[in-house]
Design a protein around this motif. Structure first.
Motif, PDB file in Angstrom:
ATOM      1  N   SER A 177      63.709  -0.399  19.407  1.00 15.09           N
ATOM      2  CA  SER A 177      63.301   0.299  18.184  1.00 15.09           C
ATOM      3  C   SER A 177      62.109  -0.338  17.477  1.00 15.09           C
ATOM      4  N   LEU A 178      61.622  -1.453  18.000  1.00 11.48           N
ATOM      5  CA  LEU A 178      60.359  -1.983  17.475  1.00 11.48           C
ATOM      6  C   LEU A 178      59.238  -1.610  18.439  1.00 11.48           C
ATOM      7  N   HIS A 179      58.063  -1.332  17.884  1.00 10.53           N
ATOM      8  CA  HIS A 179      56.935  -0.990  18.757  1.00 10.53           C
ATOM      9  C   HIS A 179      56.520  -2.228  19.547  1.00 10.53           C
ATOM     10  N   PRO A 180      56.539  -2.140  20.888  1.00 10.68           N
ATOM     11  CA  PRO A 180      56.317  -3.343  21.701  1.00 10.68           C
ATOM     12  C   PRO A 180      54.895  -3.894  21.627  1.00 10.68           C
ATOM     13  N   LEU A 181      53.945  -3.093  21.187  1.00 10.07           N
ATOM     14  CA  LEU A 181      52.550  -3.533  21.249  1.00 10.07           C
ATOM     15  C   LEU A 181      51.961  -3.820  19.869  1.00 10.07           C
ATOM     16  N   LYS A 182      52.807  -3.797  18.848  1.00 14.91           N
ATOM     17  CA  LYS A 182      52.310  -4.096  17.518  1.00 14.91           C
ATOM     18  C   LYS A 182      53.041  -5.335  17.009  1.00 14.91           C
ATOM     19  N   HIS A 208      52.407  -6.353  11.419  1.00 13.28           N
ATOM     20  CA  HIS A 208      51.798  -5.029  11.368  1.00 13.28           C
ATOM     21  C   HIS A 208      52.840  -3.958  11.040  1.00 13.28           C
ATOM     22  N   GLN A 209      54.001  -4.070  11.708  1.00 15.80           N
ATOM     23  CA  GLN A 209      55.015  -3.029  11.537  1.00 15.80           C
ATOM     24  C   GLN A 209      55.654  -3.082  10.152  1.00 15.80           C
ATOM     25  N   GLU A 233      53.005  -1.878   7.590  1.00 16.12           N
ATOM     26  CA  GLU A 233      52.866  -0.422   7.690  1.00 16.12           C
ATOM     27  C   GLU A 233      53.958   0.283   6.901  1.00 16.12           C
ATOM     28  N   THR A 234      55.199  -0.221   7.049  1.00 14.08           N
ATOM     29  CA  THR A 234      56.314   0.410   6.342  1.00 14.08           C
ATOM     30  C   THR A 234      56.094   0.390   4.837  1.00 14.08           C
ATOM     31  N   THR A 286      53.073   2.638   3.783  1.00 15.18           N
ATOM     32  CA  THR A 286      53.292   4.075   3.925  1.00 15.18           C
ATOM     33  C   THR A 286      53.754   4.684   2.605  1.00 15.18           C
ATOM     34  N   PHE A 325      54.817 -10.749  18.605  1.00 15.64           N
ATOM     35  CA  PHE A 325      55.187  -9.452  19.147  1.00 15.64           C
ATOM     36  C   PHE A 325      56.695  -9.446  19.394  1.00 15.64           C
ATOM     37  N   MET A 371      62.772  -4.484   7.492  1.00 15.89           N
ATOM     38  CA  MET A 371      61.953  -3.280   7.439  1.00 15.89           C
ATOM     39  C   MET A 371      62.671  -2.189   6.656  1.00 15.89           C
TER      40      MET A 371
END
Lengths: 316, 618
Positions: free
Chosen positions: B401-406, B410-411, B414-415, B418, B450, B466
């Protein structure tokens, strides 16, 4: 990072050697005696023998390969008999034209292919998706040389928006604007096939990624859907797209042979076809080898870019 | 085979392609008996007659030859040559692939390295080099195109062969005493065939294009013989004044290749649907809602779910995943939903913020009230502003559930950004604070990491951070501890519990683990096959379960404190979503079942301190 890059570059050496081996092998299959071919059929056996030893042709084949390879590494690709000049000079002179055409087409097909793929996935089953699917189908089914001819017929002859052929105007040409004007039709034609393949792949990998858990997380976070697609999904999809872009560079280079003929573009592809028709083997050998080496190097660059985009590759 | 053909027939585009190709093939078979003019008969007096002429329907070319006759003969030649090239490449490529894949070792290595090298040529250049050596002729063009395509077949077939040779059924066959050759012919070959057919059908169009291309360049068919490519090549010199000599063969190639491509895609989809990733459906950002009426709000709860029903569409049939789900969560309260996998817990959780994938999912009844807003009727933009701001989620698997490339930072940032106009620097500062709050000891380091660089427990804490980042009112935690080991699980539960108390959060906690639930929540819902079967205070239900399913569930969870070590599993399996059951869905597995259990629909009723869906309680 650096060690990975070095490793990748070293691992390309066998492939590069393999490429030279195959080119050498294919060319050495040509029947007939080069010395006789050069001296003509009335040559005396003594003269043939002397020339053979001058050319190193009396040595065993593997030894000849290494001599040949050594010369290639020195930039000596032999001499073209039909043009009566060193092969490398001719190649370098035409390389610019090929790179301008192929490079522009590659950029066009990558950008438009990715854009079309994203649109197609984001608006799945809508009119725009169907339209793009149709363009893709036409792109991979129409012979590029035929498409080029049709574009000439309409845009150059009927409505006269662009010049019929060539790279620069014969009189008063030579500027950047002149070049762009000549470049529009051939580069669009050349990019269409690869564009179709890329758009298809981008669409399917975007759809694949959009089902994953972290896309649900992004949506649950309240991230805007445009951002979900352009930032979250595309970021992952690009990893599967990139190696395919590397392969498509090969398609573009291949297609450039036809397009250079149709649009009389003074590049290596046209040189190759002329060389085959005049049986100028040294020129064929040099041209094929040169382009193949460029292609291998380009794919190494793609791999390094991949590393930068996918930090997981560095694990271990 | 019949199945394959009917699948192909249902695909309209493939059917269209098949008809086009069939017509063209018939046309080229009957070409010799059509009583056409000799395609090579030169009559320079009649050069460049325009099409639709009485004697020459498609006109004549630069030598006065009949274009129609040349077109039909050329089509025949192009089809045969392209097809033969594909066949040649398929046979040799597949053989190499099977040999390399099944024998392995040094031979495999040599074959594959050679193929790698061949593939590192732009394909036309290799074909050109081969033609240069063999000399221009149609046969040589065929050979060149075939050789260039061998690597493609060899690679595909080798891949499948390797998977097969390592598969269990081949091992079983080997153990049963079959020889290597027998295995190759009776086990591997039949299973590799679909791959060969798919590769063939998706490349034959390409090879027709390629051979036509070489002829166009003057390196294929030599005069007077001519295929579509060389017709086009001839036509080029008079393109501008007499375009019909190029148009006609060009359009013909286009039609042939398009027909073959459509048919080829159809064959691929029918034989190996997995390859057709394009058929995946994209889920919409919000679940489709199709309901007749909207149940009104009845309580003052923070979240009120009323008669919620969610369906899934599978092959035109609709199945209810959950129905009649009604519950409330007050401010600061923790409610748990328990049940076996497939009981509809997650569907309930995801339906609240319309996160069920649509298609195939669809909310078909009920309402969800958050304060005074009805969530299922919100526009996408309103819903989006609530998600992650007022209602946030924690999902089961922290890795996926976490973006593997960010990066984590960053994640998190972003939250926060937003839902607020913060600068990155400020959002970053808040993120570090959140990481500290979920007991991450080196937040600055983690911010730049990461997901694959940190442990599972850390990842789940990041997901919690998050979820907290915009100070939500409600957290929906969908099995947040299932993917973690027991010690980490305890830490995570503790963090969640503390946060709930400190911040006055409401929590909807989904779990299949009764022990976990008893630690964290005051109220509990037991779900079975998409329905609530028992709903009330946690300690009351766990101490004295009334529904036989709740009791059975308790019996199969080990309780280390009470020395009860005997676990009794529930016999049978939960009903499939496709099963239609009137009455109690648990009856089939229930020890207290009577005949009346399956007679009519059993409603959920308030009994003393709880709600219960059972007519024969424990």
């Amino acid at each position: 990072m650096l060690s990975y890059i070095l490793k990748r570059i070293f691992s390309a050496i066998p492939v590069l050697l393999g490429v030279t081996l195959i080119v050498y092998f294919i060319i050495s299959l040509i029947p007939g005696d080069p010395a006789t071919a050069i001296l003509g059929s009335f040559a005396t056996p003594e003269n043939v023998k002397i020339l053979n030893s001058q050319l190193g042709l009396d040595k065993p084949i593997w030894q000849r390969y290494f001599i040949w390879l050594y010369n290639i590494l020195q930039g000596d690709f032999g001499r073209s008999f039909s043009l009566n000049r060193p092969v490398i000079d001719e190649i370098l002179e035409r390389f610019n034209a090929t790179i301008i055409l192929s490079g522009t087409s590659f950029v066009i097909c990558s950008i438009l292919g990715i854009l079309f793929g994203i649109l197609s996935a984001a608006y799945q089953y809508s009119f725009i998706d169907k339209l793009i699917t149709f363009i893709v189908l036409v792109g991979i089914s129409i012979p590029s040389f035929f498409l080029g001819m049709m574009l000439i017929l309409y845009f150059a002859v009927s409505v006269r928006w662009f010049p019929v052929s060539g790279m620069y105007s014969l009189y008063g040409g030579g500027g950047l604007w002149d070049l762009i004007n000549h470049l529009v039709m051939p580069s669009i034609t050349l990019s269409l096939v690869a564009l179709g393949v890329i758009a298809r792949l981008v669409r399917s990998s975007m759809l694949e990624v959009l089902r994953l858990d972290y896309i649900k997380t992004a949506r649950a976070k309240g991230v805007k859907e445009t951002r979900v697609i352009l930032s979250h999904a595309l970021r992952s999809a690009i990893i599967t797209i990139l190696p395919i872009l590397g392969l498509q560079a090969g398609f573009v280079l291949s297609g450039s042979v036809y397009i250079e003929i149709v649009f009389q573009w003074p590049g290596i592809g046209r040189m190759l076809v002329d060389a085959i028709l005049t049986r100028d083997i040294m020129l064929v050998q040099g041209g094929v080898l040169f382009i193949a080496l460029c292609y291998v190097l380009f794919n190494i660059l793609v791999d390094i870019l991949q590393l930068w985009l996918d930090p997981r590759l560095l694990r271990k | 085979m019949i199945n394959f053909i009917s699948k192909l027939g249902r695909n309209k585009l493939a059917l269209f392609g098949a008809i086009v190709i069939l017509l063209i093939v018939i046309l080229s078979i009957i070409t010799p008996v059509l009583n056409l003019v000799n395609p090579n008969e030169v009559n320079t007096a009649n050069r460049f007659i325009k099409p639709f002429n009485e004697t020459h329907w498609l006109g004549t070319d630069h030598l006065g030859r009949d274009v129609l006759s040349r077109l039909l003969w050329g089509t025949q030649l192009s089809l045969v040559v392209g097809f033969l090239a594909a066949l040649f490449a398929a046979v040799i490529g597949s053989l190499l692939g099977i040999i390399a894949g099944s024998l392995g070792g040094r031979l495999d290595n040599i074959i594959m390295r050679t193929i790698d090298v061949l593939m590192s040529f732009p394909y036309v250049l290799l074909a050109l080099a081969i033609v240069a050596v063999l000399g221009p002729s149609l046969m040589n063009a065929l050979i060149a195109v075939a050789i260039v395509n061998i690597p493609f077949f060899a690679r595909n077939v080798r891949g499948v062969t390797i998977t097969l040779t390592n598969s269990d059924f081949i091992n079983a066959s080997r153990l049963s005493g079959r020889s290597q050759t027998e295995i190759l012919f009776f086990e591997i070959f039949p299973n590799v065939t679909p791959v060969i057919v798919v590769s063939f059908s998706t490349t034959v169009g390409w090879m027709i294009l390629e051979t036509a291309g070489l002829s166009f360049l003057g390196l294929g068919s030599q005069p007077p013989q001519s295929d579509l490519g060389s017709m086009l090549g001839d036509g080029r010199s008079s393109l501008i004044i007499h375009p019909h000599t190029s148009l006609i063969p060009g359009i013909m190639i286009f039609i042939i290749v398009m027909g073959i491509n459509l048919l080829g895609d159809g064959i691929r989809d029918a034989l190996d649907p997995r390859l057709n990733q394009g058929s995946l459906t994209r889920s919409k950002p919000m679940t489709d809602v199709a309901r007749v009426k909207i149940p009104t709000k009845r309580s003052n709860a923070l979240l009120e779910v009323n008669s919620l029903e969610t369906k899934f569409k599978l092959n035109k049939n609709e199945f209810k995943a959950i129905e009649n789900i009604t519950f409330q969560i007050d401010k600061g309260e923790c409610l748990a939903i328990v049940g076996e996998s497939g009981s509809g817990k997650s569907v309930t959780a995801l339906s609240i913020a319309s996160l069920i994938s649509s298609p195939p999912g669809m909310i078909s009844n009920g309402s969800v009230w958050y304060k005074d807003e009805e969530l299922l009727g919100l526009t996408y933009n309103k819903m989006r502003q609530l998600r992650g701001k007022k209602i946030s989620y924690i999902f089961q698997d922290p890795l996926t559930s976490l973006h593997p490339l960010k990066t984590i930072g960053h994640q998190l940032i972003e939250t926060i950004r937003t839902h607020g106009n913060l600068r990155t620097k400020d959002a970053s500062r808040i993120s570090v604070g959140l990481l500290e709050e979920v007991r991450i000891s080196n937040p600055n380091l983690v911010m730049g990491s990461f997901p694959h660089q940190i442990s599972g427990g850390m990842r789940q804490r990041i997901i919690i951070a998050m979820a907290l980042s915009n100070n939500p009112d409600l957290i929906i935690a969908d099995e947040p501890t299932t993917a973690l080991d027991v010690t980490v699980q305890a830490q995570i539960l503790k963090i969640l519990e503390n946060l709930r108390k400190e911040r006055g959060l409401s929590v909807l906690f989904i779990s299949h683990d009764l022990n976990v639930v008893s630690q964290i929540s005051k109220k509990i819902i037991v779900m079975y096959a998409g329905e609530i079967v028992e709903y009330g205070d946690t300690d009351k239900i766990l101490n004295k379960p009334l529904h036989p399913y709740t009791k059975a569930l308790l019996n199969c969870s080990p309780d280390l404190n009470s020395k009860k070590l005997l676990i009794s599993p529930i016999p049978g399996n939960p009903p499939l979503i496709t099963e239609q059951i009137i009455g109690c869905k648990f009856a089939k597995r229930c020890s207290k079942k009577t005949s009346s259990c399956l007679e009519k629909i059993i409603l959920i009723k308030k009994i003393n301190d709880r709600q219960l869906r059972c007519i024969n309680p424990v």
